[in-house]
Design a protein around this motif. Structure first.
Motif, short mmCIF file in Angstrom:
data_model
loop_
_atom_site.label_atom_id
_atom_site.label_comp_id
_atom_site.label_asym_id
_atom_site.label_seq_id
_atom_site.Cartn_x
_atom_site.Cartn_y
_atom_site.Cartn_z
N ARG A 169 -36.46 -30.32 20.10
CA ARG A 169 -37.50 -29.65 20.89
C ARG A 169 -37.24 -28.15 20.97
N SER A 170 -35.98 -27.76 21.05
CA SER A 170 -35.65 -26.33 21.09
C SER A 170 -36.01 -25.65 19.78
N ILE A 171 -35.69 -26.27 18.67
CA ILE A 171 -36.03 -25.67 17.38
C ILE A 171 -37.54 -25.55 17.24
N ALA A 172 -38.29 -26.57 17.71
CA ALA A 172 -39.75 -26.49 17.68
C ALA A 172 -40.25 -25.38 18.59
N ARG A 173 -39.59 -25.19 19.74
CA ARG A 173 -40.01 -24.14 20.67
C ARG A 173 -39.80 -22.76 20.06
N VAL A 174 -38.70 -22.57 19.34
CA VAL A 174 -38.49 -21.30 18.64
C VAL A 174 -39.62 -21.05 17.66
N ASP A 175 -40.00 -22.07 16.91
CA ASP A 175 -41.11 -21.92 15.97
C ASP A 175 -42.39 -21.52 16.70
N GLU A 176 -42.66 -22.14 17.85
CA GLU A 176 -43.87 -21.83 18.61
C GLU A 176 -43.89 -20.37 19.06
N ILE A 177 -42.76 -19.90 19.57
CA ILE A 177 -42.72 -18.52 20.07
C ILE A 177 -42.78 -17.53 18.91
N MET A 183 -29.20 -23.21 17.61
CA MET A 183 -28.10 -22.79 16.74
C MET A 183 -26.84 -23.62 16.99
N TYR A 184 -26.51 -23.88 18.26
CA TYR A 184 -25.33 -24.71 18.52
C TYR A 184 -25.50 -26.10 17.92
N SER A 185 -26.72 -26.64 17.95
CA SER A 185 -26.94 -27.97 17.38
C SER A 185 -26.65 -28.00 15.88
N LEU A 186 -26.81 -26.86 15.22
CA LEU A 186 -26.58 -26.78 13.79
C LEU A 186 -25.16 -26.31 13.45
N GLY A 228 -34.67 -17.61 24.70
CA GLY A 228 -33.21 -17.52 24.80
C GLY A 228 -32.53 -18.87 24.82
N PRO A 229 -32.92 -19.78 25.75
CA PRO A 229 -32.30 -21.11 25.75
C PRO A 229 -32.55 -21.90 24.47
N ALA A 230 -33.75 -21.73 23.89
CA ALA A 230 -34.09 -22.51 22.70
C ALA A 230 -33.27 -22.07 21.49
N THR A 231 -33.12 -20.76 21.28
CA THR A 231 -32.33 -20.30 20.14
C THR A 231 -30.86 -20.68 20.32
N ARG A 232 -30.38 -20.62 21.55
CA ARG A 232 -28.98 -20.98 21.80
C ARG A 232 -28.73 -22.45 21.48
N MET A 283 -19.57 -28.09 26.07
CA MET A 283 -20.76 -27.35 25.66
C MET A 283 -21.90 -28.30 25.30
N VAL A 284 -21.59 -29.37 24.61
CA VAL A 284 -22.61 -30.36 24.25
C VAL A 284 -23.23 -30.94 25.51
N GLN A 285 -22.38 -31.26 26.48
CA GLN A 285 -22.88 -31.83 27.72
C GLN A 285 -23.64 -30.80 28.55
N GLY A 286 -23.07 -29.62 28.71
CA GLY A 286 -23.67 -28.62 29.59
C GLY A 286 -24.98 -28.07 29.08
N MET A 287 -25.12 -27.92 27.76
CA MET A 287 -26.35 -27.36 27.19
C MET A 287 -27.25 -28.42 26.57
N LYS A 288 -26.88 -29.70 26.74
CA LYS A 288 -27.68 -30.81 26.20
C LYS A 288 -27.92 -30.63 24.71
N VAL A 289 -26.84 -30.38 23.99
CA VAL A 289 -26.94 -30.21 22.54
C VAL A 289 -26.94 -31.61 21.91
N LYS A 290 -28.07 -32.27 22.07
CA LYS A 290 -28.26 -33.63 21.58
C LYS A 290 -29.52 -33.68 20.75
N PRO A 291 -29.71 -34.71 19.92
CA PRO A 291 -30.83 -34.70 18.96
C PRO A 291 -32.20 -34.41 19.56
N GLY A 292 -32.56 -35.09 20.63
CA GLY A 292 -33.90 -34.88 21.20
C GLY A 292 -34.11 -33.48 21.73
#
Length: 263
Positions: free
Chosen positions: A165-173, A114-117, A107-111, A152-161
Motif C-alpha cells: 500500500r505504501s508503494i502504491a501511495r508513492v505512485d499516487e502522489i 524502501m525499507y520493505s525492499l 514521507g511515511p510511504a517512501t520510508r 524496525m519491521v514491527q515499529g514501521m509495519k514493514v510487512k507485505p500488505g
C-alpha cells in the motif's frame, strides 16, 4: 557567544534531509549530530525533545522537534522573497497544503516502501544502518542487527500488505505531482521554489537517492535488485525528474560543521 545550532539526525533520514536542506538554504551554520535509528532516543532525551523522532534542532529559542517547524525557523533568516513559506496568504495556504500532504503521506510511504525492499538483504541493510552515528553506535548495530531489524519491521509495519500500500501511495502522489506540473510550470506553487518543492524533493529522496542528497547513499547499482528497480522507475516519472532537477538546481552545499561524535 551564541552556541551553534545543533541538528540531531539519523543521517540518511529523508525528514532530516528536509531540515538540513532548509538550514542550508537559509545559509545557517550548524553542527549535525547523527545517530543510528533508535539509538537517537537517548540524544533526544538529553536535549529535552518531547518526542523520539528526528530531526531535532537545538536553537537559542529552545528545542524544535518537527521538520516543518525547523523550516519555518530557518525561513526567519531570509528576506521575504526567498522564504520557503510565502507571505501572500493564498500562496502560503497552497504551499502549506502540499507540505501537509507530503509530510503526512509521502514521507511515511517512501520510508516503508524502501525499507520493505532493503531489510530482507542482511548485508546491505546492516551497512546502511551502520553508515550513520558515532563509532560505538555503529558497532552496536552491526553486532545486534537482527534485533534492530525486528524492531524496525514491527515499529514501521514493514510487512507485505502495508508495504504494498505504501508503494502504491508513492505512485499516487508522484502522479498527482506530475499532473500539477503538466502545464509546464517549474514549481508546485507561488511560481518559485518554496517549502512545497523542498518537502517533495526531500521526502521523495528516500526513493530517488539523488547524488546531491545531504547524506551519501550507496550507488543505485549496489542496492538490492528490487530496490534499484523501484528507484529507476520513479526517477523516470515526471515527478521524479522534477525532484532530481530540484536537487541539481536548488540544493545548496551542506553547511554542517562536521559531525559531533557523542562518544
Amino acid at each position: 557567544m551564541t552556541a551553534p545550532l545543533r541538528l540531531l539526525t539519523i543521517g540518511f533520514s529523508h525528514y532530516c534531509e528536509k531540515a538540513r536542506w532548509a538550514l542550508d538554504h537559509a545559509g545557517l551554520d550548524y553542527v549535525e549530530e547523527d545517530h543510528v535509528p533508535m539509538l537517537h532516543w537517548a540524544a533526544n532525551r538529553r536535549v529535552g525533545a518531547e518526542k523520539r523522532t528526528v530531526p531535532v534542532l537545538v536553537a537559542p529559542r529552545g528545542v524544535l522537534g518537527e521538520s516543518s517547524e525547523i523550516v519555518r525557523f530557518a525561513d526567519e533568516a531570509l528576506p521575504p522573497a526567498r522564504r520557503l513559506f510565502p507571505e501572500e496568504p493564498a500562496a502560503r495556504a497552497e504551499v502549506e497544503a502540499w507540505v501537509e500532504l507530503f509530510d503526512r503521506s509521502l514521507g511515511p510511504a517512501t520510508r516503508r516502501g524502501m525499507y520493505s525492499l532493503l531489510l530482507h538483504d542482511t548485508r546491505r541493510s546492516r551497512e546502511l544502518l551502520a553508515s550513520t552515528g558515532a563509532a560505538w553506535e555503529r558497532r552496536v548495530v552491526r553486532l545486534l542487527f537482527p534485533v534492530f531489524r525486528a524492531l524496525m519491521v514491527q515499529g514501521m509495519k514493514v510487512k507485505p500488505g502495508p508495504s504494498a500500500r505504501s508503494i502504491a501511495r508513492v505512485d499516487e502522489i508522484f502522479a498527482q505531482v506530475g499532473e500539477r506540473l503538466a502545464d509546464g510550470r517549474r514549481y508546485l506553487a507561488a511560481g518559485r521554489f518554496t517549502a512545497a518543492d523542498l518537502t517533495f524533493a526531500a521526502l521523495a529522496g528516500a526513493a530517488l537517492v539523488p547524488p546531491q542528497y545531504g547524506f551519501v547513499f550507496p550507488p543505485v547499482e549496489q542496492l538490492p535488485a528490487e530496490a534499484a528497480a523501484w528507484v529507476v522507475r520513479l526517477r523516470a516519472t515526471p515527478a521524479g525528474q522534477f525532484a532530481l532537477r530540484l536537487y541539481a538546481e536548488e540544493r545548496p552545499r551542506v553547511r554542517a560543521q562536521g559531525r559531533s561524535d557523542l562518544g
